[in-house]
Each structure stands twice: as structure tokens, then as C-alpha cells.
Scaffold this motif. Structure first.
Motif, PDB file in Angstrom:
ATOM      1  N   PHE A 139      15.545 -21.921 -27.625  1.00 44.88           N
ATOM      2  CA  PHE A 139      14.985 -23.288 -27.137  1.00 44.88           C
ATOM      3  C   PHE A 139      13.978 -23.490 -26.029  1.00 44.88           C
ATOM      4  O   PHE A 139      13.250 -24.520 -25.759  1.00 44.88           O
ATOM      5  N   GLU A 140      14.015 -22.487 -25.384  1.00 42.40           N
ATOM      6  CA  GLU A 140      13.024 -22.404 -24.482  1.00 42.40           C
ATOM      7  C   GLU A 140      11.513 -22.009 -24.882  1.00 42.40           C
ATOM      8  O   GLU A 140      10.690 -21.731 -24.057  1.00 42.40           O
ATOM      9  N   GLN A 141      11.492 -21.679 -26.257  1.00 41.73           N
ATOM     10  CA  GLN A 141      10.270 -21.125 -26.646  1.00 41.73           C
ATOM     11  C   GLN A 141       8.818 -22.036 -26.521  1.00 41.73           C
ATOM     12  O   GLN A 141       7.871 -21.560 -26.026  1.00 41.73           O
ATOM     13  N   PRO A 142       9.031 -23.085 -26.825  1.00 42.15           N
ATOM     14  CA  PRO A 142       7.947 -24.028 -26.543  1.00 42.15           C
ATOM     15  C   PRO A 142       7.397 -24.078 -25.134  1.00 42.15           C
ATOM     16  O   PRO A 142       6.150 -23.906 -25.115  1.00 42.15           O
ATOM     17  N   GLN A 143       8.219 -24.021 -24.232  1.00 41.19           N
ATOM     18  CA  GLN A 143       7.866 -24.001 -22.866  1.00 41.19           C
ATOM     19  C   GLN A 143       7.036 -22.491 -22.455  1.00 41.19           C
ATOM     20  O   GLN A 143       5.951 -22.410 -22.151  1.00 41.19           O
ATOM     21  N   ALA A 144       7.728 -21.560 -23.050  1.00 44.80           N
ATOM     22  CA  ALA A 144       7.311 -20.090 -23.013  1.00 44.80           C
ATOM     23  C   ALA A 144       5.987 -20.007 -23.505  1.00 44.80           C
ATOM     24  O   ALA A 144       5.107 -19.260 -22.860  1.00 44.80           O
ATOM     25  N   ILE A 145       5.829 -20.582 -24.752  1.00 46.43           N
ATOM     26  CA  ILE A 145       4.502 -20.289 -25.318  1.00 46.43           C
ATOM     27  C   ILE A 145       3.308 -20.958 -24.438  1.00 46.43           C
ATOM     28  O   ILE A 145       2.548 -20.794 -24.298  1.00 46.43           O
ATOM     29  N   SER A 146       3.845 -22.296 -24.126  1.00 47.80           N
ATOM     30  CA  SER A 146       2.697 -23.127 -23.139  1.00 47.80           C
ATOM     31  C   SER A 146       2.311 -22.231 -21.940  1.00 47.80           C
ATOM     32  O   SER A 146       1.232 -22.248 -21.464  1.00 47.80           O
ATOM     33  N   ASP A 147       3.452 -21.723 -21.341  1.00 44.60           N
ATOM     34  CA  ASP A 147       3.187 -20.840 -19.834  1.00 44.60           C
ATOM     35  C   ASP A 147       2.278 -19.709 -20.367  1.00 44.60           C
ATOM     36  O   ASP A 147       1.585 -19.308 -19.536  1.00 44.60           O
ATOM     37  N   THR A 148       2.321 -19.069 -21.595  1.00 47.79           N
ATOM     38  CA  THR A 148       1.663 -17.845 -21.758  1.00 47.79           C
ATOM     39  C   THR A 148       0.374 -18.322 -22.029  1.00 47.79           C
ATOM     40  O   THR A 148      -0.492 -17.527 -21.641  1.00 47.79           O
ATOM     41  N   LEU A 149      -0.025 -19.474 -22.685  1.00 49.74           N
ATOM     42  CA  LEU A 149      -1.263 -19.769 -22.876  1.00 49.74           C
ATOM     43  C   LEU A 149      -2.028 -20.544 -21.637  1.00 49.74           C
ATOM     44  O   LEU A 149      -3.338 -20.544 -21.770  1.00 49.74           O
ATOM     45  N   ALA A 150      -1.313 -20.938 -20.786  1.00 50.48           N
ATOM     46  CA  ALA A 150      -1.881 -21.424 -19.567  1.00 50.48           C
ATOM     47  C   ALA A 150      -3.260 -20.774 -19.120  1.00 50.48           C
ATOM     48  O   ALA A 150      -3.084 -19.821 -18.684  1.00 50.48           O
TER      49      ALA A 150
ATOM     50  N   GLU B  82       0.314   0.701 -14.891  1.00 55.24           N
ATOM     51  CA  GLU B  82      -0.456   1.896 -15.387  1.00 55.24           C
ATOM     52  C   GLU B  82      -1.404   1.661 -16.290  1.00 55.24           C
ATOM     53  O   GLU B  82      -2.148   2.573 -16.629  1.00 55.24           O
ATOM     54  N   ALA B  83      -1.316   0.593 -17.126  1.00 58.13           N
ATOM     55  CA  ALA B  83      -2.299   0.381 -17.739  1.00 58.13           C
ATOM     56  C   ALA B  83      -3.667  -0.345 -17.479  1.00 58.13           C
ATOM     57  O   ALA B  83      -3.749  -0.852 -16.217  1.00 58.13           O
ATOM     58  N   ASP B  84      -4.741   0.039 -17.952  1.00 56.87           N
ATOM     59  CA  ASP B  84      -6.085  -0.549 -17.390  1.00 56.87           C
ATOM     60  C   ASP B  84      -6.013  -2.067 -17.575  1.00 56.87           C
ATOM     61  O   ASP B  84      -6.517  -2.771 -16.415  1.00 56.87           O
ATOM     62  N   TRP B  85      -5.802  -2.950 -18.581  1.00 58.79           N
ATOM     63  CA  TRP B  85      -5.783  -4.101 -18.793  1.00 58.79           C
ATOM     64  C   TRP B  85      -4.097  -4.494 -19.037  1.00 58.79           C
ATOM     65  O   TRP B  85      -3.372  -3.710 -19.426  1.00 58.79           O
ATOM     66  N   ARG B  86      -3.912  -5.816 -18.665  1.00 63.89           N
ATOM     67  CA  ARG B  86      -2.738  -6.294 -19.036  1.00 63.89           C
ATOM     68  C   ARG B  86      -2.783  -7.916 -19.490  1.00 63.89           C
ATOM     69  O   ARG B  86      -3.654  -8.633 -19.245  1.00 63.89           O
ATOM     70  N   LEU B  87      -1.856  -8.278 -20.530  1.00 63.24           N
ATOM     71  CA  LEU B  87      -1.619  -9.780 -20.775  1.00 63.24           C
ATOM     72  C   LEU B  87       0.017  -9.859 -20.535  1.00 63.24           C
ATOM     73  O   LEU B  87       0.431  -9.188 -21.240  1.00 63.24           O
ATOM     74  N   LEU B  88       0.195 -10.903 -19.656  1.00 60.38           N
ATOM     75  CA  LEU B  88       1.533 -11.064 -19.407  1.00 60.38           C
ATOM     76  C   LEU B  88       2.132 -12.354 -20.402  1.00 60.38           C
ATOM     77  O   LEU B  88       1.253 -13.343 -20.437  1.00 60.38           O
ATOM     78  N   THR B  89       3.277 -12.412 -20.695  1.00 55.98           N
ATOM     79  CA  THR B  89       3.737 -13.198 -21.673  1.00 55.98           C
ATOM     80  C   THR B  89       4.411 -14.308 -20.996  1.00 55.98           C
ATOM     81  O   THR B  89       4.471 -15.355 -21.804  1.00 55.98           O
ATOM     82  N   HIS B  90       4.750 -14.384 -20.004  1.00 49.26           N
ATOM     83  CA  HIS B  90       5.320 -15.525 -19.278  1.00 49.26           C
ATOM     84  C   HIS B  90       6.629 -16.161 -19.900  1.00 49.26           C
ATOM     85  O   HIS B  90       6.547 -17.294 -19.906  1.00 49.26           O
ATOM     86  N   ALA B  91       7.258 -15.246 -20.308  1.00 44.93           N
ATOM     87  CA  ALA B  91       8.617 -15.945 -21.290  1.00 44.93           C
ATOM     88  C   ALA B  91       9.549 -16.208 -20.237  1.00 44.93           C
ATOM     89  O   ALA B  91      10.690 -16.902 -20.616  1.00 44.93           O
ATOM     90  N   GLY B  92       9.457 -15.784 -19.037  1.00 51.22           N
ATOM     91  CA  GLY B  92      10.698 -15.933 -17.961  1.00 51.22           C
ATOM     92  C   GLY B  92      11.686 -15.155 -18.385  1.00 51.22           C
ATOM     93  O   GLY B  92      11.643 -14.215 -19.032  1.00 51.22           O
ATOM     94  N   PRO B  93      12.658 -15.407 -17.324  1.00 52.32           N
ATOM     95  CA  PRO B  93      13.725 -14.238 -17.829  1.00 52.32           C
ATOM     96  C   PRO B  93      14.698 -14.326 -19.185  1.00 52.32           C
ATOM     97  O   PRO B  93      14.871 -15.442 -19.589  1.00 52.32           O
ATOM     98  N   GLU B  94      14.828 -13.389 -19.789  1.00 48.38           N
ATOM     99  CA  GLU B  94      15.456 -13.378 -20.983  1.00 48.38           C
ATOM    100  C   GLU B  94      16.738 -12.479 -20.813  1.00 48.38           C
ATOM    101  O   GLU B  94      16.616 -11.325 -20.529  1.00 48.38           O
TER     102      GLU B  94
END
Length: 608
Positions: free
Chosen positions: A258-269, A385-397
Motif C-alpha cells: 500500500f506504500e506503492q503510490p507514494q513510492a512511485i511518486s517519489d521515484t518520478l519526482a 561502481e556503475a557509471d550511471w544510476r537510477l534510484l528507485t526511492h522505494a524507501g525501506p522494504e
């Protein structure tokens, strides 16, 4: 990315700013800096390259103190990590910090250079500093200058500003990047995440899109994007329940679903423009480097591997780029052929998954154009260690069975697909994807409302020992994820098949004791899927369909239909993941298993 902290207080605010930066270091660790108005009314700035500890060392060598200031920890987009690119940036008596991307920085830079302003950095932020100084020189009023500046910049941003003419006032604004105002006792604070300020307050005003504010010791004036006075209520932050406590939920897994709506919103911010994606979040020259990509290899394990399989469909259809997906534990034990200009994508919730990390290290010598990590932990080995990164901002799981980490991985992969389409001349997909991503959190909230119907379905699994999941196209990996979730936490043996493969073997297993779960969106493969499902019905299988509401429901008593709203094809795999998560959870309750800590499994697999 990047982190902002600000404060106005009757005490020295330097320790507050530093502690806030420590707590925000997950958002950026290329450089850090502070700007403080001292007792003489002048701005004192200290910056350092590297992590916050380097700034602390610099402040020990050159101490500064005051009652008003701003601070920043940076993850580079415009300009390499270097002290001259570190925030805060200065211009004629003001200091500014910024998260996000100013899309029209280039023409504004040229305009300001023509007016005689000199630039000492490659950042888009310094453009805002000089533009604001220019408007202040014209008006002599900081609020008017701030409004005028906000009217000229475009993109995603959170801004915080101090000026020597108002040594007790903070100005701030947000558009596409988060920013909160903390309420203290005769003090006010700013931050890009409430976590940065929990050492001084748990009461916050959450700025909405387009809001701007003027904050002093005792006052907090907020205006909306149209310039109207806005009332943003003070909300108490329940940080313990948010992170490490189940709160009202029976299990962490359900809480995280049920945290997924907020996690998705945070990831797209901060990642979306009006009708395009902001590729600069990947760093300098991202547009050029994305355009060079001719092939993609994705390497991951478990749930993250399923995310990669979905992405293959998206990337090949929308970006027109060949994409290969590998299980990490197999990838590094074979001879990999790497075509020219190939991007390697590694996906991991923890960023410490041993097989995925080893695959990344193995790939370093294989001739890849670049490496990209998609991950939920900013300071993890994979990200570093990666050249690029995309963080998912899901918070603690906390729950072992991944839920919000998986959907935010899919969101990041769809964003990346859109960026690739944007840079490879396939514009027909871009605006559609951006709109679908923007509306996705609300759709997720709506689909989670199907929980009561799924609770009833779960009873059908009470005495079952096997289940079959079916899907086609990009929903075949979603069926795989559904089967994995069911076996992880209910211990029911579950397998997933591409529905067209039924007649090539799995159909022999179907009888009245075998629940068959199908993922049936209204897409180009629907009629093919219907034919496959008829094969199940003809053999007495217990059919459970998660189907689009536009599809006529079956009247067969052996068929159970759950209707999902129609959605764009590009986000359909994300939406159809949700009922499968809820199904596995409620079946586990029926079975009486340990939902959050299933036997033999660990959250982060740090051994081979």
C-alpha cells in the motif's frame, strides 16, 4: 537527486545544516557546501568535493556560524564533481541551492552573459543565481525578484535562497522536486526530505507543485503557482511507523504494497517535463550518450530479473534497440558477446546482490559503452561502481518478498525506455509515456482498492499445492513474478508460462485441483490469450482472470473474474502486478505461513 537543508534560528544553525546533510547523503555525495549569513550580515560560503565528511573537515579549518543559512549535497548533472560546481552558488549578495534541472539554462546563460554576468561554474544553478540577482537589481525587492525568476525558468526544481539584504529570511520554491518546511519553536527549517530535519522537528508543511514561500523565524508565507496565498497545514511526521514499524498493517508486506503510490511518486519526482523526460538526471552529456546506445544487456536476479524481462519488450518496441536479459548468476560464467555501443543495465533492490555485483565487475572488462545501476540504496556497491544510476526511492522494504521495490524498478525502466525513445527519434511514444507515468500513482491507488475481491479469491487456494500463471507479451514476466510471490510466501508450488506454450506440455497438469491465474489486459494479444484460456476451461481447470474492465466477464461458475481499469499499454504491466501481490499475500494468510520472513529466504542475497 541532490539534497537541500536550510534554517533560520536564534542559535547557530551550522550543526543543524551539517546533520541534515549527513541524513541526505543518500541523495548525493559528489560534493557539499554551506552558505551562512554571519553576525556582520555577510555571506560566508564553504564547499568541498566528496562526501559530507569532507565538508566537515573544511569547516573545522574555516569555521563559520550564524542564524540563517542553506546547505547542499550534490549529485552531478550539469558540470563534473568539482568545488567550483558545488552548491551554494553566489551572485551579488545572494546564495542559492538547487535540486533538479533547469531546462532552459542555455538561453538564459547567453542572455545573462550579454548583460555582463560572469560564470564560474558549468551548472544550471548558477544561471538561476544570476537571474535572481538581475531581477533584484531591477526591483530592489527579493519577493518580487524571486517571483520574476520563477516565471522565467522551466524544468524540475527545488530552490532555497538567502540574501544579505534580509539576514533573517529564507526564500524557497518547488516544481517537480520535493521540498518541505519544518516548524520549530521560534525557528523554521527547509529540506528536500523530512528525514533531514527529524533531529530538530517532526512538524512539517509540505509544499505543493509550483508553491513558493518566504520564511522567517516567526512567519511562513506560502503562495501557489498562480500567486495566490496558499494554506499548507502543519503535519506531524510519524517517522517510526513510516520506516520500521508496521503501523496499522498486520505485516510489513501489506504495508509496503500500500506504500506503492507514494513510492512511485517519489521515484518520478524531478524526472518528468511537460511532454518529455529530463535526461540530465543521468548526468552531463546524457542526451548524447543515450543517442549512442545501439544495444542493451540487462543483468539481474529473481524479481529484478522479471523487471528486466518486462523492459525488454518496452525497449525493443518503443526505442527500437535490441535488448538481451540475463540471469546474473549465469551471465558471468559464459563467454558474452558484446556488440558495439552496448549499455549494461544491472538491477538490484539492495545494490549488494552478490551475483549482480559480480556481473557488473565482470562486465567492466567486456567492452561496454557504459554501465547503469537501477537500485533502491544510494550508497550501495552497485550504485557506487556503475557509471550511471537510477534510484528507485522505494524507501525501506522490510518484507522479504519484494513489492514496492519491483514496481519502482519497472517505473525506472519505463522512464529509461522513454529517454531512449526520446533520443532515438521515436517521439510517438514519449508524450504518451510521460502522461501515463504522471497519472500512475492515482491508478495504483485505485487498483489497490480491489483487495476485498482478492481476499475472497484467496480462499480457493486453502487446500491447493500447485498453481499455474499465464500471460502473454510483457505480461508473461508479470505472470512469472506472480508465481514467484505465491511460492515465496505461501509455499505453494507455482509456475508461469507464456500462454501460447500451454499445449506444449503444461496443459497435462490442468485439472479441477489446479488453479490457473491469467493476466488479461485489453491489448493486441487478448484474442490469442482467450484461445489459450479456453483450453484450460475445456479441461476443468479453476480459472482466475485478472482482466481489463472492457472485457466481457465469463458466466461459467468455474471462472472467477476480477476487473481492472483500462490503462495505457505502457503501464499495464505495473498495474497488473498489484493484484498478484495481494493474491499471494492473502493466500499466505490462509495458509498460515510467515509472510514477512518466509523460510530459507533472505532480503539481500550477498553470497553467490
Amino acid at each position: 537527486m541532490c539534497g537541500i537543508v536550510g534554517a533560520t534560528a536564534q542559535r547557530d544553525i551550522t550543526p543543524i545544516l551539517l546533520e541534515g546533510l549527513r541524513r541526505l547523503e543518500y541523495r548525493g555525495y559528489d560534493s557539499a557546501g554551506v552558505a551562512i549569513i554571519d553576525s556582520a550580515g555577510g555571506i560566508q560560503r564553504v564547499r568541498a568535493v566528496g562526501k559530507v565528511v569532507e565538508l566537515e573537515n573544511a569547516l573545522q579549518a574555516t569555521p563559520v556560524s550564524g542564524h540563517l543559512g542553506i546547505a547542499h549535497t550534490r549529485w552531478a548533472t550539469h558540470g563534473k564533481p568539482a568545488e567550483h560546481n558545488a552548491h551554494p552558488h553566489l551572485s551579488n549578495g545572494l546564495a542559492i541551492v538547487h535540486n533538479g534541472i533547469i531546462e532552459n539554462h542555455a538561453p538564459l546563460r547567453k542572455q545573462l552573459q550579454d548583460l555582463g554576468y560572469s560564470f564560474t561554474s558549468e551548472t544550471d544553478t548558477e544561471v538561476v543565481a544570476h537571474l535572481l540577482a538581475h531581477h533584484f537589481a531591477e526591483t530592489g525587492d527579493m519577493l518580487s525578484a524571486f517571483r520574476n525568476t520563477l516565471g522565467e525558468i522551466h524544468g524540475a526544481y527545488a530552490l532555497a535562497v538567502v540574501h544579505e539584504s534580509e539576514p533573517g529570511t529564507l526564500y524557497c520554491s518547488r516544481m517537480g522536486s520535493p521540498l518541505v518546511i519544518g516548524e520549530g519553536s521560534g525557528e523554521h527549517y527547509l529540506a528536500s526530505d523530512p528525514l533531514a530535519l527529524l533531529q530538530v522537528t517532526d512538524r512539517f508543511r509540505y509544499l505543493e507543485e509550483g508553491d513558493y514561500a518566504r520564511v522567517t523565524l516567526d512567519t511562513c508565507d506560502i503562495w501557489d503557482h498562480a500567486g495566490n496565498t496558499a494554506d499548507r497545514p502543519v503535519v506531524r511526521y510519524e517517522h517510526a511507523a513510516h520506516s520500521l514499524d508496521k503501523g496499522e498493517y498486520r505485516h510489513f508486506m501489506l504495508k509496503e504494497i500500500f506504500e506503492q503510490p507514494q513510492a512511485i511518486s517519489d521515484t518520478l519526482a524531478g524526472t518528468l517535463g511537460d511532454d518529455h523526460v529530463l535526461t540530465a538526471i543521468l548526468g552531463p552529456e546524457a542526451e548524447t550518450r543515450l543517442a549512442d546506445i545501439a544495444n542493451i544487456h540487462i543483468v539481474a536476479c529473481g524479481t529484478s530479473y522479471h523487471a528486466g524481462l518486462v523492459a525488454r519488450y518496452w525497449i525493443e518496441e518503443q526505442a527500437g534497440i535490441p535488448c538481451q536479459v540475463e540471469v546474473a548468476s549465469e551471465y558471468r560464467y559464459r563467454s558474452v558477446v558484446v556488440p558495439a555501443n552496448t549499455l549494461l543495465i544491472t538491477i538490484s533492490q539492495s545494490g549488494e546482490t552478490a551475483d549482480t555485483l559480480a556481473a557488473l565487475r565482470y562486465a567492466k572488462d567486456q567492452g561496454y559503452l557504459a554501465t547503469l545501476a537501477i537500485c533502491n540504496v544510494a550508497g550501495s556497491s552497485l550504485v557506487r561502481e556503475a557509471d550511471w544510476r537510477l534510484l528507485t526511492h522505494a524507501g525501506p522494504e522490510i518484507g522479504v518478498a519484494s513489492t514496492k521495490a519491483f514496481t519502482t524498478q519497472l517505473v525506472s525502466l519505463l522512464w529509461l525506455t522513454t529517454a531512449l525513445a526520446q533520443t532515438h527519434g521515436r517521439s510517438q511514444f514519449v508524450a504518451r509515456n510521460v502522461n501515463a507515468l504522471r497519472t500512475l500513482p492515482a491508478l495504483v491507488e485505485q487498483v489497490l482498492g480491489l483487495e476485498p475481491a482478492i481476499v475472497a479469491l484467496a480462499e480457493q487456494f486453502a487446500n491447493k499445492h500447485h498453481a499455474l500463471f499465464l500471460g502473454r507479451g510483457p505480461h508473461y514476466p508479470i505472470a512469472m513474478e506472480g508465481a514467484l510471490k505465491l511460492k515465496e510466501i505461501s509455499y505453494i508450488h507455482a509456475e508461469a508460462y507464456a500462454a501460447g506454450e500451454l499445449k506444449h506440455g503444461p496443459l497435462a497438469l490442468v485439472d479441477e485441483d489446479m488453479p490457473v491465474v491469467s493476466v488479461a489486459p485489453s491489448d493486441s494479444l487478448l484474442e490469442k490469450l482467450k484461445s489459450n484460456l479456453e483450453e484450460v476451461r475445456a479441461r476443468g481447470g479453476q480459472l482466475i482472470n485478472f482482466a481489463c474492465e472492457t472485457i466481457e466477464q465469463s458466466t461459467d461458475p468455474e471462472v472467477r473474474d476480477v476487473s481492472l481499469p483500462w490503462v495505457e499499454d505502457c503501464v499495464s504491466p505495473i498495474i497488473y502486478t498489484l493484484p498478484l501481490q495481494l493474491l499471494s499475500y492473502h493466500v499466505a494468510l490462509v495458509k498460515g505461513t510467515d509472510v514477512d520472513k518466509p523460510r530459507n529466504l533472505a532480503k539481500s542475497v550477498t553470497v553467490e
